[in-house]
Each structure stands twice: as C-alpha cells, then as structure tokens.
Design a protein around this motif. Structure first.
Motif, PDB file in Angstrom:
ATOM      1  N   HIS A  45     -65.810 -18.887 -12.393  1.00 46.19           N
ATOM      2  CA  HIS A  45     -64.986 -19.744 -13.261  1.00 46.19           C
ATOM      3  C   HIS A  45     -65.072 -19.342 -14.733  1.00 46.19           C
ATOM      4  N   CYS A  46     -66.295 -19.159 -15.218  1.00 48.17           N
ATOM      5  CA  CYS A  46     -66.468 -18.921 -16.655  1.00 48.17           C
ATOM      6  C   CYS A  46     -66.030 -17.513 -17.054  1.00 48.17           C
ATOM      7  N   ASN A  47     -66.122 -16.548 -16.152  1.00 50.40           N
ATOM      8  CA  ASN A  47     -65.552 -15.227 -16.429  1.00 50.40           C
ATOM      9  C   ASN A  47     -64.034 -15.304 -16.477  1.00 50.40           C
ATOM     10  N   ALA A  48     -63.453 -16.097 -15.548  1.00 50.93           N
ATOM     11  CA  ALA A  48     -61.995 -16.248 -15.525  1.00 50.93           C
ATOM     12  C   ALA A  48     -61.505 -16.907 -16.807  1.00 50.93           C
ATOM     13  N   LYS A  49     -62.180 -17.995 -17.211  1.00 48.67           N
ATOM     14  CA  LYS A  49     -61.759 -18.712 -18.415  1.00 48.67           C
ATOM     15  C   LYS A  49     -62.070 -17.926 -19.680  1.00 48.67           C
ATOM     16  N   GLY A  50     -63.095 -17.082 -19.623  1.00 50.19           N
ATOM     17  CA  GLY A  50     -63.464 -16.276 -20.783  1.00 50.19           C
ATOM     18  C   GLY A  50     -62.707 -14.963 -20.865  1.00 50.19           C
ATOM     19  N   ASN A  51     -61.723 -14.772 -19.958  1.00 45.46           N
ATOM     20  CA  ASN A  51     -60.878 -13.565 -19.943  1.00 45.46           C
ATOM     21  C   ASN A  51     -61.663 -12.280 -19.691  1.00 45.46           C
ATOM     22  N   HIS A  52     -62.753 -12.402 -18.926  1.00 42.27           N
ATOM     23  CA  HIS A  52     -63.471 -11.218 -18.473  1.00 42.27           C
ATOM     24  C   HIS A  52     -62.898 -10.869 -17.095  1.00 42.27           C
ATOM     25  N   ILE A  53     -61.763 -10.181 -17.102  1.00 40.82           N
ATOM     26  CA  ILE A  53     -60.943 -10.032 -15.904  1.00 40.82           C
ATOM     27  C   ILE A  53     -61.693  -9.374 -14.745  1.00 40.82           C
TER      28      ILE A  53
END
Length: 498
Positions: free
Chosen positions: A315-323
């Motif tokens: 979730h936090c990678n997705a929201k942080g734009n760490h694709i």
C-alpha cells in the motif's frame, strides 16, 4: 434476696464460691437477653435475604446471609441459604465450604448433601460426589441421586476413552467425547485443558481459547492459562488482545519468568504496528515503509505478521509512487492470498500510476466481483475506464513529455522548451499548420496541468477542455472559457511563456 443470703454466710471459702456463682447467674441472664436480640436480628437478615434472592438481587442477599451467619454461626440453615446464593452467583468454590458446614452441623440434612454432590460432580470430583450420592440413597431412596450415580459410572468410561483417543492421536473423536464429559463437569479445569490442547493441535485456536478462558477462574493464580491465551492470540495475529492477556498474567506476578519475555516482545510489536498504521493514515508513506519493515524484523517467523507487513509495503509503496517496489510487493502478497482485496486495489492504483489502464481495470473489476458495494473499487474502475478512453485522445502529460507526478515547476519548464520549438512565429519549417496544431496542444497542456482543479479533473479521466465532457458548446475542443493560445483571431503570435 440472693445477695443478702450470700453475705450472711461467713465461712471463708464458701463465701467466695457463692459470690462466683452469683456472678455466673448474672452473666447467664445477660447472655440470654443478648441472644434473644441477636436471634431476632438473624431472622430479619434471613427474611431480607430470602426476599432479595427472590428478586434476583444476589449481591444484596449475600450481604444479609453473611450477617446471619455471623450472628448465628451454629445455625445450619444460614449456611445453606448462603450456599444457595453463592451457587446462584456461579461461585461454587465459595458454596462448597458452606454446604460442608451444613452437613457437619446436621448430618441427616439430605438436601445439603445432594447439593454438595452436584457441585462436586460439576467440579469433576467424581469419587467425592459418589460418596455423597450413596449417603443420600442409604438414608432413603432418591431418584436424582440414583440417576447421578449411574451418570458417574458412564462418565468415568467416557473420560478414559477420551484420554485413549488423545494418546492415539484421534483428536476430533477425543474432542467429541470430552464435550460430553464437559457438559456434566463444566467446572473441571482438566477437561477444558485437555480439549484445548486437542484444538491447538488441530489448529483451531479460537476454540482452544474458549476452553482455556474458564480455567483462569477454576484454578487459582492460573498464570499459565493467561500466557497460553496470549500466545494463541499472537499466532492469530491479534497482537493487541495478546498484550491484554499477558498483562493479566503480570497482574498476578509482575516478575513471572515466562510471562515477562513474552510481554516485552508483544509490547514492542504492537508499538511498531501502531506506528506503521499511524504513518499510513497520515500519508507519511516512507515512514510507513520503515515501520512495517521494523515489525517484520521483530517477528520474522509468524506468517500473519509477515503478510501484514507486506500489506503495508504494497500500500505505502503504491501511494508513495514507488512503482516497481509496489508491484513487486503487491504481486508477492496476491500470490500468497489472491483474495486480498486491499492488495488488489493497491496494485490497481499502481497500474494507474504506470498508465497500464487495462491491467488497472482488470484488478478493480476483480475487487468489485469480490465485494460489490466497495466504493474504492467502483471509483477506481470508473477512473481507469475514463483514463483508458482519454488515452486514445489527447494526453497532456505526453504532450509536454512529463510524468504524472511532475510538479508545476517541471511542467512550466517543459512547456517553455516545447513552445520555443513549435511557436508558429519562431518555427522555421515549411509546415506552419502542423506547428500551429502542436502549439495549440502544448498551450492546452500547460493550461490544464498548471491549474490544480483542471489537473485533478484530468487525472480522474475527464478532459476539462473537452466541451463534450463539460457539456458546453464552443468552436472546438480547446476553444472555450476564453482560451486562445494565439492571443487573437489574426494569429499574431507573441512569446509569452509565463
């Protein structure tokens, strides 16, 4: 008068003896009067206790029976009535001494002996219960006592069978037989503990907890039971409840050598999980990733916490734009648990960020199939479908050659560079019409992407400069709200890249 007769006697030793006798007579008269008062008070307490018991006010009734016992400690009925209240309150341990006292004071009181036998049977003390039932039947025939004696004989066989089944590893059968025994002996902690161990070996942890819980009151200072429940809740992933149970152990002994280490570990894990959740809620996605990695390191063995940590990383990678990281973690999680709807939607959001519209639509649709009313999935699907449709028309990000995450400063820089190349006044090529079209697109992209409201609409799949979507008329898709990239109808171009 007695006193006068005593004083008339002058024989030394006899006089002293007679005075002592007189004092004894006076004390006896006093005690008789006192007993009469106390007797009346005892009757009042018994009567009040009876009324309160009938009204269901057990605690108040118990207080009156306490007073009655204190006022008349040799009255078997006061003990019997207090035992009745204890049993009504579920306090069989407290009732048993009172019933025993009743039998001591009045051995032929069958009702008390039968009641004690019933309590002993529920506690699983079969030998003692059997003795009381036999004593009742020896005094006079009693159907209840005879039936219970038959029950005890059958129960002994069931318990032997259950332990044999456990020894042979036939756990479901053992659980069934133990269930029948527990129905008759619900206050026997050993039966609950044996069935709990069967449930643990069968992986049915909640059922095991249900059997362990009553033993915390059936056994005094039962710290092992609280530790066992804490460990089971921990395995189930309920760290907060695990912490609650281990604290109960430490209330009984703050220095318990088994509970202390477990308490420290669970407390640390709960703190780290809560920190990860707080960071996630506050949109601090890098902090969320750090805290998730911390609690995964604290508990590397239990699968639940690893899955929970991977959920945060997805979730936090997705929201942080760490694709790339988001796709890797979401895919890993979905490979283990394909029905994880949150991971599915996080991956869909990641596909949106990487402009993989079809993949995003597919994931959001799967999420909706799992949970028809899911608002996030419905909104995500609509957005992905709009963006797919939009991608077949005009993409302002691609026109300027910037990422969807680009800031206003980057957008303006890209606009100036593109505009310098395609502005018709500066264009050196032969195809002026193509230059005009390119510049219109560049100016439109700049207008939309530097306006927060218009950019948000575009990001949601809606073109704010498309009159069809805005339900506005106009001279073309980019000629409305006064938009004219050339500054006039005569196409007299001026450099104005602000």
């Amino acid at each position: 008068m007695i006193e006068e007769k005593i004083t008339d006697m002058h024989i030394g030793g006899v006089v002293i003896f007679t005075k002592s006798l007189f004092m004894f007579l006076l004390l006896d008269v006093y005690l008789r009067g006192s007993y009469a008062v106390n007797g009346n008070e005892v009757e009042q307490h018994l009567e009040m206790g009876k009324k309160l018991l009938a009204a269901g006010q057990l605690a108040e009734a118990l207080q009156h029976y306490h007073s009655a016992v204190d006022g008349d400690p040799n009255n078997y009925l006061t003990y019997f009535r207090r035992a009745t209240v204890f049993l009504a309150m579920g306090k069989s341990k407290s009732a048993l001494p009172d019933l025993t006292k009743v039998i001591e004071l009045k051995p032929d009181f069958t009702a008390a002996r039968l009641q004690r036998a019933n309590v002993l049977l529920k506690q699983g003390k079969l030998d003692d219960a059997e003795k009381d039932y036999k004593a009742v039947t020896e005094k006079s025939p009693n159907d209840e006592a005879l039936m219970q004696l038959s029950t005890i004989a059958e129960l002994r066989g069931n318990i032997r069978e259950a332990y044999q089944l456990v020894e042979y590893g036939q756990l479901p059968a053992a659980v069934e037989v133990l269930g029948r025994a527990i129905e008759i002996c619900p206050w026997d902690p050993s039966l609950h503990e044996t069935r709990a161990e069967c449930y643990i070996q069968m992986g049915e942890y909640y059922k095991a907890i249900s059997d362990i819980r009553p033993t915390t009151s059936l056994r005094s200072d039962n710290r092992p039971a609280f530790l066992k429940m804490s460990q089971l809740y921990y395995k189930l992933g309920e760290a907060e409840e695990s912490l609650n149970q281990i604290r109960e152990c430490l209330k009984l002994d703050p220095d318990d050598k088994n509970c202390q280490p477990h308490y420290k570990k669970v407390k640390k894990l709960v703190k780290q999980i809560n920190a990860a959740q707080e960071a996630k809620n506050n949109g601090q996605y890098d902090e969320c990733l750090n805290k998730a990695k911390q609690f995964m390191k604290t508990e590397p063995s239990e699968e639940f916490y690893q899955l929970k940590g991977e959920g945060y990383l997805c979730h936090c990678n997705a929201k942080g734009n760490h694709i790339q990281e988001a796709l890797m973690m979401c895919n890993r999680l979905l490979n283990k648990n394909p029905d994880n709807i949150d991971a599915l939607m996080d991956r869909a959001d990641t596909y949106l960020a990487s402009e993989k519209w079809d993949d995003a639509i597919n994931d959001f649709q799967k999420a909706l199939n799992m949970e028809e009313g899911n608002h996030r999935a419905r909104e995500g699907l609509n957005k992905a479908q709009k963006l797919l449709k939009q991608s077949k028309k005009r993409d302002y990000y691609k026109i300027l050659g910037v990422k969807r995450t680009a800031r206003k400063k980057e957008i303006l820089k890209a606009y100036r560079k593109k505009a310098a190349t395609w502005h018709p006044d500066k264009y050196e090529g032969d195809d002026k019409a193509h230059a005009e079209k390119m510049f219109i697109d560049i100016a439109a992209a700049k207008e939309v992407l530097t306006d927060p409201e218009k950019r948000q609409k575009f990001d949601n799949g809606e073109d704010p400069l498309d009159p069809e979507q805005q339900q506005q008329g106009g001279g073309g898709p980019f000629w409305h709200e006064g938009f004219n990239p050339f500054g006039g109808s005569g196409f007299k171009f001026k450099f104005n890249f602000n």
